[in-house]
Design a protein around this motif. Sequence first.
Motif, PDB file in Angstrom:
ATOM      1  N   UNK A 197       0.867  -1.187   0.000  1.00  0.00           N
ATOM      2  CA  UNK A 197       0.000   0.000   0.000  1.00  0.00           C
ATOM      3  C   UNK A 197       0.899   1.231   0.000  1.00  0.00           C
ATOM      4  N   UNK A 198       0.529   2.228  -0.784  1.00  0.00           N
ATOM      5  CA  UNK A 198       1.293   3.475  -0.820  1.00  0.00           C
ATOM      6  C   UNK A 198       0.319   4.645  -0.761  1.00  0.00           C
ATOM      7  N   UNK A 199       0.866   5.830  -0.473  1.00  0.00           N
ATOM      8  CA  UNK A 199       0.001   7.015  -0.384  1.00  0.00           C
ATOM      9  C   UNK A 199       0.227   7.872  -1.624  1.00  0.00           C
ATOM     10  N   UNK A 200      -0.861   8.228  -2.268  1.00  0.00           N
ATOM     11  CA  UNK A 200      -0.784   8.940  -3.549  1.00  0.00           C
ATOM     12  C   UNK A 200      -1.288  10.374  -3.376  1.00  0.00           C
ATOM     13  N   UNK A 201      -0.439  11.338  -3.719  1.00  0.00           N
ATOM     14  CA  UNK A 201      -0.834  12.756  -3.670  1.00  0.00           C
ATOM     15  C   UNK A 201      -1.055  13.203  -5.108  1.00  0.00           C
ATOM     16  N   UNK A 202      -2.296  13.568  -5.469  1.00  0.00           N
ATOM     17  CA  UNK A 202      -2.483  14.013  -6.856  1.00  0.00           C
ATOM     18  C   UNK A 202      -2.932  15.470  -6.874  1.00  0.00           C
TER      19      UNK A 202
END
Length: 409
Positions: free
Chosen positions: A235-240
């Motif tokens: 799992x990773x954290x995505x900043x868009x």
Amino acid sequence: MTIIAGYRMAAEAARKALLEKVMDNKQDAEKFKEDLFKIAMTTLSSKILSQDKEHFAKLTVDAVMRLKGSTNLESIQIIKKPGGSLKDSFLDEGFILDKKIGVGQPKRIENAKILVANTAMDTDKVKIYGARVRVDSMAKVAEIEGAEKEKMREKVQKIINHGINCFVNRQLIYNFPEELFADAGVLAIEHADFDGIERLALVTGGEIASTFDNPESVKLGHCSLIEEIMIGEDKLIHFSGVEMGQACTIVLRGASPHMLDEAERSLHDALCVLSQTVNDSRVLLGGGWPEMVMAKAVDELARRTPGKRSHAVEAFSRALVAIPTTIADNAGLDSAEMIAQLRAEHQKEDSSAGIDVISGSVGNMAELGISESFKVKQAVLLSATEASEMILRVDEIITCAPRQREDRM
């Protein structure tokens, strides 16, 4: 000095010959993108990524086009995740942080205000090893722990007062502050490695803070959406929708860590060349073609030059031919035969002949789409000439006696 004068004349003649032959498609965006694509393919074809070079050439060109002329490769992040095949690699706009979201915290935040910090959030318990406190009862220990907790609560409150909904810290965050953040609806991310937070601060337009007393002086980062994504099994954290529109992340997949390291190095080479080409959009053909063009011009200069300098100019021309010779040798071809054919081809006007190592013959570089950046070729030519001048200017070398090694046995 005579040799150096000859070399300088030759280098200038070689540079002029290249300048006459360069192609520049800066005005036509489609053609320029195609040039970049060809350069990326040429760069990657000698690397481990050569099997999927079209896929990776497209990734690198897209990433560099997003930079809009900046050569700051910091905003292109490369994440390596073992598993899958190299073909599964992809480009993602925005920023991906290799961390998990904690328990009981919001998994999705829109219009995020991000505070990036480097501060200790692990002092709500008395450290056994760090401090020595003499007390006469357990109640006193509980008092000290209570005071520590209160201090932590104040610190968390100060951080929340910044009006944020995402807190990224480089150091640990203990359970108690994490619980306080979760109650306030703030997403807290701990132990984001230093590269990660530096890049995150750069990309979201924030600054790394370590004191929180005056919120107005702290610059917060912004992005339109934070969410948790899955890549492979992680799992990773995505900043868009980040502040710095140029930012993007290339996620590399591959069979083993060694493969991924090699792939990252290859991609880095391609990104460096492309980011320079975006600034200086002049392009040349590759495959030994530029060297033959330069060698021909330098050879003609040698014939016109009177005096001893002509020997140096002629030697310069021979040195240039060493590059196509090496290309042929590396491909297991008969280099003497190939160079003779190439030289004959280059006597014709506007020849685009170079070495086609796949078919093992002289090929048309324009049709094969083998391109190189003019800026890189020029840098190679001038630095090599300067380096050889420096060596020629050395009269004698004095070496020190080697240091005696001590017998440590």
